[in-house]
Design a protein around this motif. Structure first.
Motif, short mmCIF file in Angstrom:
data_model
loop_
_atom_site.label_atom_id
_atom_site.label_comp_id
_atom_site.label_asym_id
_atom_site.label_seq_id
_atom_site.Cartn_x
_atom_site.Cartn_y
_atom_site.Cartn_z
N ALA A 722 0.84 -1.21 0.00
CA ALA A 722 0.00 0.00 0.00
C ALA A 722 0.87 1.25 0.00
CB ALA A 722 -0.92 -0.02 1.20
N VAL A 723 1.93 1.22 0.84
CA VAL A 723 2.84 2.39 0.89
C VAL A 723 3.53 2.57 -0.45
CG1 VAL A 723 4.91 3.32 1.99
CG2 VAL A 723 3.14 2.24 3.39
N ALA A 724 3.96 1.47 -1.08
CA ALA A 724 4.67 1.54 -2.37
C ALA A 724 3.77 2.14 -3.44
CB ALA A 724 5.14 0.15 -2.77
N ALA A 725 2.46 1.79 -3.42
CA ALA A 725 1.54 2.32 -4.43
C ALA A 725 1.40 3.83 -4.27
CB ALA A 725 0.19 1.63 -4.29
N GLU A 726 1.29 4.30 -3.02
CA GLU A 726 1.19 5.75 -2.78
C GLU A 726 2.47 6.45 -3.26
OE1 GLU A 726 -0.35 9.42 -1.67
OE2 GLU A 726 -1.31 7.47 -1.96
N LYS A 727 3.59 5.80 -3.01
CA LYS A 727 4.86 6.39 -3.44
C LYS A 727 4.95 6.49 -4.97
CE LYS A 727 9.82 5.47 -3.40
NZ LYS A 727 10.86 4.50 -3.08
N ILE A 728 4.51 5.46 -5.64
CA ILE A 728 4.56 5.45 -7.13
C ILE A 728 3.68 6.56 -7.69
CG2 ILE A 728 3.91 4.11 -9.15
CD1 ILE A 728 4.75 1.60 -7.56
N ARG A 729 2.48 6.77 -7.03
CA ARG A 729 1.57 7.82 -7.53
C ARG A 729 2.23 9.18 -7.41
NH1 ARG A 729 -1.73 11.48 -5.60
NH2 ARG A 729 -1.23 10.91 -3.44
N LEU A 730 2.85 9.45 -6.23
CA LEU A 730 3.49 10.74 -6.02
C LEU A 730 4.68 10.93 -6.99
CD1 LEU A 730 3.44 10.89 -2.11
CD2 LEU A 730 2.02 12.22 -3.68
N GLU A 731 5.44 9.84 -7.20
CA GLU A 731 6.60 9.93 -8.10
C GLU A 731 6.16 10.17 -9.54
OE1 GLU A 731 8.74 6.35 -7.45
OE2 GLU A 731 9.87 7.11 -5.73
N THR A 732 5.02 9.60 -9.90
CA THR A 732 4.53 9.79 -11.26
C THR A 732 4.16 11.25 -11.49
OG1 THR A 732 3.68 7.53 -11.30
CG2 THR A 732 2.80 9.06 -12.94
N GLU A 733 3.46 11.82 -10.50
CA GLU A 733 3.10 13.24 -10.62
C GLU A 733 4.36 14.11 -10.67
OE1 GLU A 733 0.61 14.12 -7.35
OE2 GLU A 733 -1.14 12.97 -8.08
N TYR A 734 5.33 13.74 -9.79
CA TYR A 734 6.57 14.52 -9.76
C TYR A 734 7.32 14.41 -11.10
CZ TYR A 734 11.20 16.08 -8.27
OH TYR A 734 12.41 16.74 -8.18
N LYS A 735 7.34 13.22 -11.67
CA LYS A 735 8.05 13.02 -12.95
C LYS A 735 7.41 13.83 -14.06
CE LYS A 735 10.01 8.44 -12.14
NZ LYS A 735 10.00 7.03 -12.55
N ALA A 736 6.05 13.89 -14.05
CA ALA A 736 5.36 14.66 -15.09
C ALA A 736 5.74 16.12 -14.99
CB ALA A 736 3.86 14.47 -14.95
N ALA A 737 5.74 16.64 -13.72
CA ALA A 737 6.13 18.05 -13.54
C ALA A 737 7.60 18.25 -13.87
CB ALA A 737 5.84 18.46 -12.10
N SER A 738 8.43 17.28 -13.47
CA SER A 738 9.87 17.38 -13.76
C SER A 738 10.13 17.36 -15.25
CB SER A 738 10.62 16.22 -13.08
OG SER A 738 10.48 16.30 -11.68
N GLY A 739 9.32 16.59 -16.00
CA GLY A 739 9.50 16.53 -17.46
C GLY A 739 9.27 17.89 -18.08
N GLN A 740 8.19 18.55 -17.59
CA GLN A 740 7.93 19.88 -18.15
C GLN A 740 9.05 20.84 -17.77
OE1 GLN A 740 4.10 21.12 -16.72
NE2 GLN A 740 2.98 19.49 -17.82
N LEU A 741 9.56 20.68 -16.50
CA LEU A 741 10.63 21.57 -16.06
C LEU A 741 11.92 21.33 -16.88
CD1 LEU A 741 11.65 23.72 -14.08
CD2 LEU A 741 12.21 21.85 -12.49
N LYS A 742 12.23 20.05 -17.10
CA LYS A 742 13.45 19.71 -17.88
C LYS A 742 13.32 20.19 -19.31
CE LYS A 742 15.00 15.71 -15.22
NZ LYS A 742 15.25 14.26 -15.24
N ALA A 743 12.12 20.01 -19.88
CA ALA A 743 11.91 20.46 -21.26
C ALA A 743 12.11 21.96 -21.36
CB ALA A 743 10.52 20.06 -21.72
N ALA A 744 11.57 22.68 -20.30
CA ALA A 744 11.71 24.14 -20.32
C ALA A 744 13.19 24.52 -20.17
CB ALA A 744 10.89 24.74 -19.20
N GLU A 745 13.91 23.81 -19.25
CA GLU A 745 15.35 24.09 -19.10
C GLU A 745 16.14 23.78 -20.38
OE1 GLU A 745 16.44 21.73 -15.77
OE2 GLU A 745 15.78 23.20 -14.26
N GLN A 746 15.80 22.62 -21.00
CA GLN A 746 16.49 22.24 -22.24
C GLN A 746 16.24 23.25 -23.34
OE1 GLN A 746 18.58 19.80 -22.64
NE2 GLN A 746 18.90 20.16 -24.84
N ARG A 747 14.99 23.71 -23.43
CA ARG A 747 14.65 24.67 -24.49
C ARG A 747 15.41 25.98 -24.25
NH1 ARG A 747 10.34 28.44 -25.29
NH2 ARG A 747 9.88 28.71 -27.51
#
Length: 1032
Positions: A722-747
């Motif tokens: 149960a804890v691992a599933a909650e962690k995966i959900r938070l990491e997924t959201e963080y990765k999505a935001a990080s992707g936009q941030l990295k794309a903006a930094e790369q651009r």
């Protein structure tokens, strides 16, 4: 005759024109052709001390034995007329022609010439191998002598005029071209050979001019073509220059257009970069709360994971203990199985022991029965002793027989060895006889046939008929003596006229009869006919004092080691005259056969054959006895073997029975108690089963503990999930935001990099544009460039397209530079010069062709007529000899004058075809006949004053030699012919002679008269007077 230490050769003359002919006799000299030889004088030359020869104006026949000095006269003619020693073929230095022991030699030739004869003298000095020349006794040079000789048309180096002995074979080796040149020089008009040489020179120059004109014409044509190409290149050069100028202006504008395009891109990119920077700042502010929740979930998950791993370790430890208990239970089962297996093996072992006991009882009973059956054979010794006595007697008899066989075999081997030796010796004697018979057959075929008939018919004669001497005589001393066979009365025992002891002081050691043996009739004939019993044989001592031996002993015939001397009394001086000849090599007596030895050997061979037959009979009888005794010996030994085998079998059976009883007792002692073994096994199995029960109880408790631990572990795993599933959900959201941030930094980074690159490009392009236009860093674009740039395309695509098009057009004009115009002018001038030069050479070539045509007509027509005349005479000479010969002008190419030649074709047999005269096809005699007849064909046409032919008749058969001699006499003795020298060591009998020919006899020896004392008429008168006395 003995060879003298000093030779005084002489040349004596027989003929109508030379006995009184001298250089000053005008009456005789007018008959000589100008340039003919009137006199030859030699001093210290080769074999001559001093000699003077006066040849005749026509045919001069020089006759003399080999080595007397005939060819020396030929050498004197050649060297005296400025010939080279190498042409004679005897030596390469003129000093070698001076007589041995002398330092100077002289050759003097007197030539006929109007109004006064010319005398050419050559002094040859040995020391420095030099020559001194004189004309009419006055010193002169070699060149002057050669000019005088050439003016008289004398050519001693021409084989058609001068053919020495050592060069006779080279005439046939002359090529057709060489033969034509020699013929032209010999009989052609003086200008014929000159015309021929001019034609060859003209043709060579014509060929050179033709090649030159052809090469120059080709060069001129190539130059014209090259100039034509140059003309086009000049036009293309100007057009290419216009394209290059346009290309240069396009290349200057292009960097400015590039710079302007990059500058505009930089301004647009700068605005886009500022927008990306603002967007990156907003994304970073939104992502901070999500990061905090992820860290809390990560700590909870790690705590649960530690608890799960602790439970898993406890479960693993309990599982290991369960496995150990299970392995202990398996081991107990194996122990029980081993106990049961051991009991089964004991039972099997007891059954095998019972079977072995039964088999042993059975074998003992069988051997006892066999032993009872052998009870009647206990006493075998008397039989064995009787057989041993018989064998001993038999061995004694065999030893006697073997000794007899060995002795007989040794005797037979010795007799056969002696027989082989006698047969080999007889074979050697027969080989010698066969060799002598083959020699007799090869030399005297009829005598050999008579010998064969004599051997087949000896029984028809009442008395002995001897075979040819060469088969009967035996030469003990190996002297080189030849003999023939003939019947004679008995003189074999004749006594010599004086004992040999009286002749020992002269070096004589035996009479000829004592040096060989022969059948009595043969020896008798030799003594009667040749007095071999009275002919002494001496040594080298006899030869050294031969004059004293002849004077004191009065012997008529003497032999030394190498010579035979015959002594006669002169009818004129009553003095002894001796002639000596070398003893010829033996032909028939080199191998001898001892007939007494041969008869003795044949008798010995017959005795040995009889002895061998007797030995064979005795040996056969002994061998039969030996075989019988061997068979009896084998029978007795077989009986003895059977008796001994019976005694040995009884002892073997008793021993076997005893061993088996011991084995039986051992088997009975090794009995096994199966009931006791079964009780012991049951006790062991019961103990093991108790141990198994305790192990099962312990294993059950361990399994229960393991199950409770697994339940606790499963609960922890669910919480962790149960804890691992909650962690995966938070990491997924963080990765999505990080992707936009990295794309903006790369651009943002890309835009910043592009901005920096565009700035650098702007600087580089501006610098490049200024360099292309040759401007400084602070200078602006001049107005003339701005005006020119306005007429050109405005975009890079249009500029590049226009630039490529102009470059392509310019590339079509490759290989052009500023030197094209200069080369064009230069080539035009060279064409004009070469045209003038070619016209001059063509005129020169036409002149040479006209000259060739004129000279060819003046040379070829007379040459063809001359060859036809030679062919006519040559064919007539061959027809007179019943052969066929032709001479023609050989032409491969009418324009190649250096390949014209004279071809001689001959046919000596009616069955063959005409073949060209070569050094290899014809025999030596045929080549000699062809050579002399060709020279005779030239004789009547010859313009040379004399011709010399040395010993050309040596290889001819008598028939051809006689025909050729008659042709030489008839041709050379005509009024219109020139002087002719014919040298030969021999003459056939009854030849045809002519009054105009001169015969020169060459002799040598110690008793020769000097030439000034020779009086042929006085000798003739004396010979006629002696002939009349002999008739009375």
């Amino acid at each position: 005759m003995a060879v003298p230490e000093k030779r005084n050769p002489g040349v004596y003359q027989l003929g109508t024109s030379s006995s009184q002919g001298t250089a000053g006799n005008a009456k005789e000299c007018h008959r000589f052709v100008e340039g003919s030889i009137v006199r030859i004088f030699m001093e210290n030359f080769l074999t001559y001390d001093t000699c003077e020869v006066h040849p005749g104006p026509n045919l001069n026949l020089i006759v003399g034995a080999n080595g007397t000095g005939k060819s020396s006269i030929v050498c004197a003619i050649c060297l005296g007329l400025a010939g080279k020693p190498s042409f004679i073929g005897r030596a390469d230095k003129v000093g070698l022609f001076v007589k041995q022991g002398c330092l100077k030699g002289v050759v003097e030739i007197e030539l006929s010439k109007t109004p006064e004869n010319i005398i050419i003298t050559r002094e040859i000095h040995v020391v420095n191998n030099a020559s001194a020349w004189f004309i009419n006794r006055k010193p002169t040079t070699l060149k002057t002598v050669e000019e005088q000789i050439a003016a008289l048309n004398i050519q001693v180096d021409n084989l058609c005029q001068f053919l020495p002995q050592d060069r006779v074979g080279e005439f046939a080796k002359l090529s057709k071209v060489e033969l034509l040149e020699a013929t032209e020089k010999s009989i052609g008009p003086p200008e014929m050979y000159q015309f021929h040489c001019e034609l060859k020179n003209f043709r060579e120059k014509e060929r050179e001019l033709e090649n030159l004109c052809r090469d120059k014409a080709n060069s001129l044509e190539k130059m014209k073509q090259r100039v034509e190409r140059y003309k086009q290149d000049v036009e293309r050069y100007h057009e290419r220059k216009r394209h290059l100028d346009l290309i240069e202006m396009l290349e200057r504008k292009r960097p400015w257009v590039e710079y302007e395009n990059v500058r505009e891109q930089h301004e647009a990119l700068k605005q886009i970069r500022e927008q990306a920077k603002e967007e990156l700042k907003n994304l970073k502010e939104q992502q901070s709360p999500v990061t905090k929740k992820i860290q809390e979930t990560e700590e909870s998950f790690k705590s649960l994971d530690m608890k799960i791993r602790h439970k898993a370790a406890e479960i693993k430890d309990i599982s290991q203990k369960c496995k150990q208990k299970q392995d202990a239970l398996d081991m107990k089962d194996k122990q029980i199985e081993e106990i049961h297996q051991c009991l089964r093996m004991k039972k099997d072992e007891e059954m095998d022991r019972q079977k072995k006991i039964q088999n042993t009882h059975r074998m003992i009973e069988d051997w006892k029965n066999e032993l009872n059956t052998m009870a009647g054979c206990e006493n075998l010794q008397p039989q064995t002793d009787a057989i041993n006595n018989d064998l001993k007697k038999l061995q004694e008899e065999r030893a006697i027989i073997d000794s007899d066989i060995t002795d007989l075999t040794a005797d037979k081997i010795n007799q056969e060895r002696e027989k082989k030796r006698i047969i080999d010796r007889l074979g050697q004697l027969n080989n010698v006889m066969n060799m002598k018979e083959e020699n007799l057959k090869g030399k005297f075929k009829d005598t050999h046939s008579a010998l064969m008939w004599l051997r087949e018919n000896k029984d028809k004669f009442q008395k002995r008929v001897c075979e040819p001497m060469m088969l009967e005589m035996r030469d003990h001393q190996k002297l080189r003596v030849n003999a023939v066979c003939a019947p004679a009365e008995s003189c074999a025992e004749n006594i010599p006229s004086r004992p040999i002891e009286e002749l020992h002081r002269y070096g004589f050691f035996s009479y000829l009869r004592e040096l060989f043996d022969a059948p009595h009739p043969v020896m008798s004939y030799l003594c009667s006919q040749y007095r071999v019993h009275d002919v002494p044989v001496g040594t080298e001592k006899t030869r050294s004092m031969i004059d004293r031996v002849i004077q004191e002993t009065k012997l008529r015939q003497i032999y030394t080691a190498e010579e035979k001397y015959v002594v006669k009394i002169s009818a004129y001086t009553n003095l002894p005259l001796s002639t000596n000849t070398f003893v010829r090599a033996a032909q028939f007596l080199t191998s001898s056969v001892d007939t007494d030895e041969r008869r003795q050997l044949e008798k010995q061979l017959q005795d040995i054959n009889n002895t061998l037959k007797t030995l064979d009979v005795r040996l056969t009888t002994s061998l039969e006895k030996q075989k019988h005794l061997e068979r009896r010996d084998n029978e007795l030994r077989q009986q003895k073997k059977e008796i001994l085998e019976k005694g040995n079998r009884r002892r073997q059976l008793e021993s076997k029975i005893s061993v088996k009883y011991d084995s039986l007792r051992q088997l009975e002692q090794d009995a096994i108690d199966l009931e006791e073994q079964s009780k012991q096994a049951d006790v062991k199995v019961k103990e093991i089963n108790n141990q198994k029960a305790r192990l099962v109880t312990e294993l059950t408790q361990l399994i229960k503990n393991c199950v409770s631990l697994n339940i606790l572990k499963a609960d922890l795993i669910l919480q962790s999930t149960a804890v691992a599933a909650e962690k995966i959900r938070l990491e997924t959201e963080y990765k999505a935001a990080s992707g936009q941030l990295k794309a903006a930094e790369q651009r943002f980074r890309e835009l910043d990099d592009r901005k920096r690159v565009l700035v650098e490009n702007c600087k580089e392009l501006l610098k490049k544009a200024q360099q292309v236009c040759r401007l400084g860093l602070d200078e602006h674009l001049p107005k003339e460039f701005q005006t020119a740039f306005q007429a050109l395309p405005a975009t890079l695509e249009e500029i590049d397209a226009f630039l490529n098009e102009e470059k392509t057009r310019a590339s079509c004009f490759t290989g052009l530079n500023a030197s094209v115009v200069e080369e064009y002018v230069k080539q035009t001038q060279e064409i004009e010069q070469l045209t003038v030069y070619l016209e001059e050479k063509k005129k020169e070539l036409d002149n040479y062709r006209q000259n060739i045509s004129q000279v060819k007509e003046r040379w070829l027509n007379p040459l063809k007529k001359l060859i036809e005349e030679i062919n006519e005479k040559f064919s007539n000479f061959f027809s007179a000899m019943q052969c066929v010969g032709e001479v023609d002008l050989h032409v491969e190419n009418e324009e190649e004058y250096d390949k014209y030649g004279v071809r001689i074709r001959v046919k000596f047999h009616s069955s063959s075809e005409l073949h060209e005269l070569t050094p290899y096809h014809q025999s030596g005699g045929e080549k000699s006949v062809s050579t002399i007849l060709y020279l005779m064909a030239l004789q009547e046409l010859n313009r040379c004053p004399f011709r010399v032919v040395d010993e050309i008749n040596q290889g001819m058969d008598p028939i051809n030699e006689r025909r050729v001699f008659e042709m030489v006499v008839n041709t050379a003795c005509k009024e219109s012919t020139s002087q002719y020298f014919f040298i030969t060591p021999k003459l056939l009998q009854n030849l045809t002679y002519n009054d105009k020919m001169t015969v020169l006899f060459v002799y040598n020896g110690p008793f020769m008269l000097e030439s000034i004392k020779w009086n042929f008429k006085a000798f003739s008168r004396r010979r006629r007077r002696l002939g009349k006395i002999a008739q009375q």
